[in-house]
Scaffold this motif. Sequence first.
Motif, PDB file in Angstrom:
ATOM      1  N   PRO A   1       0.799  -1.234   0.000  1.00 26.90           N
ATOM      2  CA  PRO A   1       0.000   0.000   0.000  1.00 26.90           C
ATOM      3  C   PRO A   1       0.827   1.279   0.000  1.00 26.90           C
ATOM      4  O   PRO A   1       0.305   2.334  -0.369  1.00 26.90           O
ATOM      5  CB  PRO A   1      -0.799  -0.112   1.308  1.00 26.90           C
ATOM      6  N   ILE A   2       2.084   1.202   0.388  1.00 28.41           N
ATOM      7  CA  ILE A   2       2.884   2.423   0.506  1.00 28.41           C
ATOM      8  C   ILE A   2       2.989   3.158  -0.820  1.00 28.41           C
ATOM      9  O   ILE A   2       3.191   4.378  -0.851  1.00 28.41           O
ATOM     10  CB  ILE A   2       4.288   2.091   1.065  1.00 28.41           C
ATOM     11  N   TRP A   3       2.820   2.429  -1.947  1.00 29.33           N
ATOM     12  CA  TRP A   3       2.980   3.081  -3.247  1.00 29.33           C
ATOM     13  C   TRP A   3       1.757   3.881  -3.665  1.00 29.33           C
ATOM     14  O   TRP A   3       1.760   4.531  -4.702  1.00 29.33           O
ATOM     15  CB  TRP A   3       3.372   2.043  -4.301  1.00 29.33           C
ATOM     16  N   LYS A   4       0.729   3.860  -2.836  1.00 28.67           N
ATOM     17  CA  LYS A   4      -0.356   4.818  -3.024  1.00 28.67           C
ATOM     18  C   LYS A   4       0.069   6.189  -2.494  1.00 28.67           C
ATOM     19  O   LYS A   4      -0.539   7.212  -2.821  1.00 28.67           O
ATOM     20  CB  LYS A   4      -1.610   4.332  -2.303  1.00 28.67           C
ATOM     21  N   LYS A   5       1.129   6.169  -1.674  1.00 31.22           N
ATOM     22  CA  LYS A   5       1.657   7.407  -1.087  1.00 31.22           C
ATOM     23  C   LYS A   5       2.952   7.833  -1.759  1.00 31.22           C
ATOM     24  O   LYS A   5       3.174   9.017  -2.013  1.00 31.22           O
ATOM     25  CB  LYS A   5       1.881   7.193   0.408  1.00 31.22           C
ATOM     26  N   TRP A   6       3.827   6.887  -2.018  1.00 34.71           N
ATOM     27  CA  TRP A   6       5.146   7.172  -2.591  1.00 34.71           C
ATOM     28  C   TRP A   6       5.104   7.083  -4.112  1.00 34.71           C
ATOM     29  O   TRP A   6       4.252   6.400  -4.697  1.00 34.71           O
ATOM     30  CB  TRP A   6       6.174   6.185  -2.068  1.00 34.71           C
ATOM     31  N   ASN A   7       6.093   7.717  -4.737  1.00 37.90           N
ATOM     32  CA  ASN A   7       6.269   7.665  -6.189  1.00 37.90           C
ATOM     33  C   ASN A   7       7.438   6.727  -6.500  1.00 37.90           C
ATOM     34  O   ASN A   7       8.564   6.983  -6.071  1.00 37.90           O
ATOM     35  CB  ASN A   7       6.544   9.066  -6.733  1.00 37.90           C
ATOM     36  N   TYR A   8       7.162   5.656  -7.231  1.00 37.97           N
ATOM     37  CA  TYR A   8       8.180   4.631  -7.464  1.00 37.97           C
ATOM     38  C   TYR A   8       9.352   5.130  -8.320  1.00 37.97           C
ATOM     39  O   TYR A   8      10.385   4.449  -8.408  1.00 37.97           O
ATOM     40  CB  TYR A   8       7.552   3.398  -8.112  1.00 37.97           C
ATOM     41  N   THR A   9       9.224   6.290  -8.950  1.00 35.42           N
ATOM     42  CA  THR A   9      10.342   6.833  -9.739  1.00 35.42           C
ATOM     43  C   THR A   9      11.150   7.872  -8.961  1.00 35.42           C
ATOM     44  O   THR A   9      12.068   8.479  -9.525  1.00 35.42           O
ATOM     45  CB  THR A   9       9.816   7.471 -11.036  1.00 35.42           C
ATOM     46  N   ASP A  10      10.834   8.063  -7.700  1.00 37.95           N
ATOM     47  CA  ASP A  10      11.519   9.071  -6.891  1.00 37.95           C
ATOM     48  C   ASP A  10      12.988   8.671  -6.712  1.00 37.95           C
ATOM     49  O   ASP A  10      13.298   7.582  -6.219  1.00 37.95           O
ATOM     50  CB  ASP A  10      10.834   9.173  -5.523  1.00 37.95           C
ATOM     51  N   GLU A  11      13.897   9.561  -7.083  1.00 34.35           N
ATOM     52  CA  GLU A  11      15.335   9.286  -7.032  1.00 34.35           C
ATOM     53  C   GLU A  11      15.849   9.013  -5.613  1.00 34.35           C
ATOM     54  O   GLU A  11      16.912   8.422  -5.447  1.00 34.35           O
ATOM     55  CB  GLU A  11      16.111  10.470  -7.639  1.00 34.35           C
ATOM     56  N   ARG A  12      15.108   9.428  -4.589  1.00 35.97           N
ATOM     57  CA  ARG A  12      15.596   9.207  -3.237  1.00 35.97           C
ATOM     58  C   ARG A  12      15.669   7.732  -2.883  1.00 35.97           C
ATOM     59  O   ARG A  12      16.382   7.338  -1.959  1.00 35.97           O
ATOM     60  CB  ARG A  12      14.713   9.943  -2.226  1.00 35.97           C
ATOM     61  N   PHE A  13      14.962   6.892  -3.634  1.00 36.08           N
ATOM     62  CA  PHE A  13      15.003   5.454  -3.360  1.00 36.08           C
ATOM     63  C   PHE A  13      16.195   4.768  -4.013  1.00 36.08           C
ATOM     64  O   PHE A  13      16.538   3.635  -3.669  1.00 36.08           O
ATOM     65  CB  PHE A  13      13.717   4.776  -3.855  1.00 36.08           C
ATOM     66  N   LEU A  14      16.816   5.449  -4.967  1.00 37.67           N
ATOM     67  CA  LEU A  14      17.835   4.796  -5.779  1.00 37.67           C
ATOM     68  C   LEU A  14      19.015   4.264  -4.956  1.00 37.67           C
ATOM     69  O   LEU A  14      19.432   3.113  -5.162  1.00 37.67           O
ATOM     70  CB  LEU A  14      18.327   5.747  -6.879  1.00 37.67           C
ATOM     71  N   PRO A  15      19.596   5.033  -4.029  1.00 38.49           N
ATOM     72  CA  PRO A  15      20.743   4.486  -3.277  1.00 38.49           C
ATOM     73  C   PRO A  15      20.394   3.205  -2.515  1.00 38.49           C
ATOM     74  O   PRO A  15      21.213   2.286  -2.439  1.00 38.49           O
ATOM     75  CB  PRO A  15      21.115   5.626  -2.319  1.00 38.49           C
ATOM     76  N   TYR A  16      19.195   3.132  -1.979  1.00 34.95           N
ATOM     77  CA  TYR A  16      18.787   1.935  -1.243  1.00 34.95           C
ATOM     78  C   TYR A  16      18.617   0.747  -2.185  1.00 34.95           C
ATOM     79  O   TYR A  16      18.972  -0.394  -1.848  1.00 34.95           O
ATOM     80  CB  TYR A  16      17.482   2.208  -0.494  1.00 34.95           C
ATOM     81  N   MET A  17      18.086   1.017  -3.362  1.00 30.65           N
ATOM     82  CA  MET A  17      17.895  -0.047  -4.343  1.00 30.65           C
ATOM     83  C   MET A  17      19.242  -0.566  -4.840  1.00 30.65           C
ATOM     84  O   MET A  17      19.468  -1.781  -4.945  1.00 30.65           O
ATOM     85  CB  MET A  17      17.041   0.470  -5.504  1.00 30.65           C
ATOM     86  N   VAL A  18      20.155   0.355  -5.129  1.00 26.57           N
ATOM     87  CA  VAL A  18      21.483  -0.058  -5.584  1.00 26.57           C
ATOM     88  C   VAL A  18      22.182  -0.860  -4.496  1.00 26.57           C
ATOM     89  O   VAL A  18      22.759  -1.925  -4.751  1.00 26.57           O
ATOM     90  CB  VAL A  18      22.325   1.173  -5.984  1.00 26.57           C
ATOM     91  N   ASN A  19      22.151  -0.374  -3.266  1.00 20.72           N
ATOM     92  CA  ASN A  19      22.822  -1.082  -2.177  1.00 20.72           C
ATOM     93  C   ASN A  19      22.276  -2.487  -1.993  1.00 20.72           C
ATOM     94  O   ASN A  19      23.034  -3.428  -1.752  1.00 20.72           O
ATOM     95  CB  ASN A  19      22.687  -0.288  -0.870  1.00 20.72           C
ATOM     96  N   ALA A  20      20.966  -2.630  -2.083  1.00 20.15           N
ATOM     97  CA  ALA A  20      20.370  -3.955  -1.897  1.00 20.15           C
ATOM     98  C   ALA A  20      20.908  -4.941  -2.923  1.00 20.15           C
ATOM     99  O   ALA A  20      21.213  -6.099  -2.599  1.00 20.15           O
ATOM    100  CB  ALA A  20      18.848  -3.869  -1.991  1.00 20.15           C
ATOM    101  N   ASP A  21      21.041  -4.491  -4.158  1.00 16.07           N
ATOM    102  CA  ASP A  21      21.551  -5.381  -5.198  1.00 16.07           C
ATOM    103  C   ASP A  21      23.047  -5.584  -5.105  1.00 16.07           C
ATOM    104  O   ASP A  21      23.548  -6.701  -5.289  1.00 16.07           O
ATOM    105  CB  ASP A  21      21.156  -4.837  -6.580  1.00 16.07           C
ATOM    106  N   VAL A  22      23.772  -4.521  -4.834  1.00 14.37           N
ATOM    107  CA  VAL A  22      25.234  -4.636  -4.723  1.00 14.37           C
ATOM    108  C   VAL A  22      25.605  -5.588  -3.603  1.00 14.37           C
ATOM    109  O   VAL A  22      26.477  -6.463  -3.753  1.00 14.37           O
ATOM    110  CB  VAL A  22      25.862  -3.249  -4.505  1.00 14.37           C
TER     111      VAL A  22
END
Length: 974
Positions: free
Chosen positions: A394-415
């Motif tokens: 449900p959080i994506w009814k509030k957040w924008n999935y293209t928001d750049e602020r999520f990128l470092p967390y996404m990269v770290n998770a994969d790295v």
Amino acid sequence: MFQIRYFNKFYLLLSFLFYAGVSFGQTEIDGFTIPRVSPVPATVAGTRQEKISLNGDWDFQVSGYNKKHDIAVPGEWEMQGFTVNEGETAIYSRKLDIPADWQGKRIKIRFEGVSSHAVIKVNGIKVGEHEGSFVPFEADITSAIHSDNNILQVEVQALTISDRLACTSQYAVHTVGGILRKVVLFALPPTNIASTAVTTTFDPQFKNAILAIRSQVANEAGISVSAQLQYVLTDAKGKVIFRQLSAIEKNITSNNTIDIQKAIDVKQPEQWNPEHPYLYHLNTTLLVNGQAVQTLTQHLGFRQVEVKGNQLLVNGKAIKLHGVNRHSIYPLTGRSVSPELDRKDAELFREANCNYIRTSHYPPSEEFLNAADELGLFVESESSLCWIDHGASPIWKKWNYTDERFLPYMVNADVENVLAGRNHPSIIIWSMGNESRWSPLWEKVLSVVKKLDPSRPTTFHDQCWGGYNNAHSKADIAVYHYPGTNGPAACDTMKRPVLFGEYAHISCYSRRELLADPGVRSSYGKPLEVMYDSIYYHKGCLGGAIWAGIDDIFHMPDGRIVGYGPWGVIDAWRRPKPEYWGVKKAYSPIKIKSMSWPTAGKQYVELLVENRYDFTSLKNVAITAVLNGVPQTVKASISARSSGIIKIPATAVKTLQLIFKDPRGFIADEEKYEAEAPSIETNNQNVTVSYTENEAAYFVKQGNIQYSISKNTGIITSVRKGDTEILKQGPVFSMVPMNDDDGGKPNVAGETYQNDIYPVKNYPLYTLFATNLTVQKEQDNIKFSMDVSYLDCTGKQSYLFTNDGKLVTEYEVHYSKADISPYQYGLMLQLPKSFDKLTWKRKGEFTSYPANDIARQEGTATLNAKHVNGVEEWGVVQKGDWKDDANDLGSNDFRSTKRYIQNATLQDNNGDTVTVLSDATQASRSWLQDERINWLIADYCNNGSEPYYGSPHSNGRIKIKDNTLKGKLIIVVK
């Protein structure tokens, strides 16, 4: 030979150029910092003990509260009875005893997984910080330690942003917080190995290989040094394959890091694959100024992965992935799982003929990967990112999935997923995330992953072709979830390999139906075989992972049971469920396509056999044929991915059992055949049949058995043997509607298992009255015929009492209004509660079953009904067979549908019996309800109401409106 060596060197040059963008001397890729995760040393010069486990009891308190408690590490805090609310901080602490001989060393602490944000302090000094749950990270504590009385603190918050991006706690239906995986303290020399990665590549003939070793050496001493690495490779028996030195790196300045790369030719190495998981051992020794200071030891498998067109090749051969999705789960400890269970899972899935595990939806532990390397499993290692812009979160009814602020967390998770597992040969695919929407952010994540490890392909679990969430991912392998039988054919039209990342969902959400009839689970295997056959024969379909491998169930300390529930082929206690055998059969590497028995001119059994191994010839499989009870060894030489004939010398054959033993030591498959099909059983009694009547009823005497038939309703109201009542009510039509009731708890993604519900009850139709009831003498038999009116339909029914002791009942029922989909229909008997022993013989969907499977072809089951307060017994470790678990309706074995029966019998303690004779088209289902044994003999059965089922599992569902339903029942009462 010159051409091969030239190719190797050229290929290696290309490989190094490819890696040049991410030399291990760099600390960044595309502007993102790559964290250091030091390999734990095997030896460190000058120390008696180079590493210390910090697992065990720690002090625990919630910030703002004074009281301290003991807590087990590793472990979830909530599974141990502690509540830490969102935004609150839990403080773990313990004393650190540093060995005296570690003085002058670099001292590191490594956490294998903390959920979800950690701050590391030693003696009050912050030494490290990390965000993310299931990946290793380290902190250098050298500058913060004292000579004694050191205190380590770990401040942990859960439900932080990495938890939200991974749906870690939402998925587990409770807060997953704490130090989840092991903790180790270790010493390193001042100049040490900061990282190491190995890659193996083969020549075009896949005969000789190059081992590329890329290491990073860090000089954390206060002076310049020279460094060199020595490599020793030994085979599985300890024989030295090579001993080589790298070039000497001179004058490495203080606080500097250098890369050391070494390429070594290896002639004709044993190749690693899951069917032949051959492991070498690589010892790497660091020499500083000519002195050995540190040694690493690691397993090594020679294997190469590449995508070619729409196929995935391992060591040059196209593979088919057949496996399951695996959660890390144990009901009493949650997401914190012991090394013993990690290995147990690998063993169980391997023995179910799985060659592949998708680690849904977070990276696996080191212990699981070690088991996969050793036992032989391909692994798709998934980063902790789940449901980003998906309706389940449900959080994506509030957040924008293209928001750049999520990128470092996404990269770290994969790295960090890559850093944790890159040296394991079992990992052949990096999964970037689960069921998320592709975006420019994911393109940047993909770029970093490919530069960090170009030796493996990537997946992104969106939905692939045409389905929801398809936003055109650019991962190397396309993914589709929950295809139907047309799915594999569509794969052949794709340019990329297509993986069914989730398919053939185990029945889970139709909870009331499953509680009533566990036999739904036994119907899973044959449709799965149909589905996987389609996967196997379509080139572009890489394979799939069943959802799911293990039940996801958490027994919370406060008495609740939460989670998504019983969606695994094994339960959370690691007991095989009925679906497990279906998986083993569907995924069998040996398929007998046809068989012919000996004839006068052919003194052998002839088998047409398909070998579905990717790498193994059947000459390496131990085949035993047991002819008429006498075992003999059978030789075959059918190569991988081909078919051939196996001949077994024989003349007269009554029974044949075939056992195929995998080279790794387990039974891969087993088949049992009888030369003559068993005949339908008959009853050899010869009794006199007669009847009497009064105004209300008919009374039929059949030998020493008496039947009472109501003239008003036409129902057999009692069957007696002397003074003993055998039947409370005779065969009455019953229609069991499909029922996908999940318990009704408000939810967004099906997490309803914690809601306690009662099994659905089923009754015979309510009979209003019978008309046109006639009695006919037919030779020595008596037949009753009538028209019957039910509450919502009409029908006809007849009883034929024969002089050989049978009651033959035929019916037809017509529905004109009710628009209902039945799960089963047929005739229902009601017996006294004392008839609590069921025996049966049936024609199985497969030719063999385990002795403890509810679907075995013949067996005995007892009622053993037991009231359970909750969805299952809370906090009780289940150790017996799954078939013997019970609820108010009886044991799983007793109350489960037995399909394709030839006969079935209910018996009481006095030896009185009611037997059904059939032709292997009907199903028997018995259960305790309202203090009576209900016994339905179904003329129609489907595979259940699971809403996630697609074809072929959902095949056979019907509507009853404007249908005439017919059937027949033959019973013998003794």
